[in-house]
Design an enzyme around this catalytic site. Structure first.
Site: not given
Length: 350
Positions: A256-258, A215, A235
């Site tokens: 969550a990510h993105n 990540q 991240r």
């Protein structure tokens, strides 16, 4: 309210002050020199207090209130009891918030827990970190290499600021929170226990086992964002996780990510937002709603409590149920099922 208060009153405004701050209209002949000592709910208010009525559910309390003045909409002003001064304003709740912030400015932004300024004994600030003048670092806080923190920011006890993190001016980083791999704007409030910038949940699934996907993105938090206690913001995996200007995020939210959250969104407690979902400006997501990954939620959409969103949501839509659908259709279907049950069509056969 108990005599012990944790916030000190900064001013005792006159009605003239309140009218100037809020744009409220006082009745002709009202004593605008009258001092307001405190703010209180309608049913607890006493002489010298200011109350407000916004929800018509509490009109009964208005008729019995002992407040000196009430911020109130024009629709209900005639129900104000004798001896209580109605201050007519378009948004009574917002007006009361403005007044409360003037009287109790300390309650709008957590200060240092030690009433200090500068780096307190027991804090650990890396020699390569750069702090502007006016930064407060409470005992137990750790600030990593090359971190940069702007003037007026307060770092509470045991908070951890990771390497190369940048935090803007006039921010608050709550106790026991951690900020890693993040760039944070000005006037951001992060409450205790928040986790920002840790790994997103990314694995390449396979019958041979699940391979961790590095990540390598960041978390970008724009100005005037507030993040509630124990919320987590992962991240990005291969792009950034973004929280837009003015967003207000409640306690216990998982982002969550993105994920990209637009400007001035409101995300309520226990919401979960899966990876790579894009939420446009001014969206409201109510408590315990879940949004699956890679979706687009249109500008101004409203997601009801406990909704399960599994498809894109158009701008301005109101959604409810699980799987989520148009809120009106969902309510009709619930009513239909209840009606069938009452008629006996839903009873199990022997």
């Amino acid at each position: 309210m108990d005599a012990l208060k944790f916030f000190r009153r900064a001013v005792e405004p006159s009605l003239a002050d309140i009218v100037a701050w809020t744009g409220a209209k006082a009745p002709e002949g009202a004593d605008l020199a009258m001092k307001i000592v405190d703010v209180a709910p309608l049913d607890k208010a006493r002489s010298g207090d200011l109350a407000f009525l916004d929800n018509p559910k509490y009109v009964g309390q208005l008729e019995k209130t002992r407040a000196s003045a009430v911020l109130i909409g024009a629709k209900h002003a005639d129900k104000t009891p004798a001896g209580v001064i109605p201050l007519v304003v378009g948004e009574p709740y917002r007006a009361c918030a403005l007044v409360s912030a003037k009287i109790y400015p300390e309650a709008t932004r957590p200060g240092s827990l030690f009433d200090g300024a500068g780096v307190e004994p027991g804090a650990n600030v890396h020699q390569t970190a750069r702090l502007e003048s006016g930064v407060t670092v409470d005992p137990g806080a750790v600030i990593g290499p090359r971190a940069e923190i702007g003037a007026g920011t307060v770092i509470h006890p045991n908070a951890v600021i990771g390497p190369d993190v940048r935090i803007g001016r006039n921010c608050v980083i709550g106790a026991n929170s951690s900020v890693l791999n993040a760039l944070i704007g000005d006037d951001v409030i992060i409450h205790p226990g928040v986790r920002i910038g840790q790994d997103g949940f990314g694995f390449a699934m396979s019958p041979r086992g699940h391979l961790k996907v590095p990540q390598i993105g960041r978390v970008i938090i724009q100005d005037h964002v507030e993040i509630g206690a124990n919320t987590t913001i992962d991240r990005g995996a291969n792009r950034d996780t973004l929280i837009g200007e003015g967003a207000k995020i409640d306690n216990l939210v998982q982002i969550a990510h993105n994920v990209s959250i637009g400007r001035h969104c409101v995300i309520v407690s226990q919401v979960g937002i899966s990876g790579s979902t894009e939420i446009s400006d001014f969206v409201v997501v109510a408590g315990q709603a879940g949004i699956t990954g890679h979706l687009k939620i249109g500008m101004g959409a409203q997601i009801g409590a406990q909704a399960g969103v599994m498809a894109d949501v158009p701008p301005g839509a109101k959604m409810g149920g699980s799987p989520a659908r148009n809120a009106r259709e969902w309510l009709k279907s619930v009513a239909w099922v209840d009606n069938m049950m009452k008629k006996g069509h839903g009873e199990p056969k022997a």
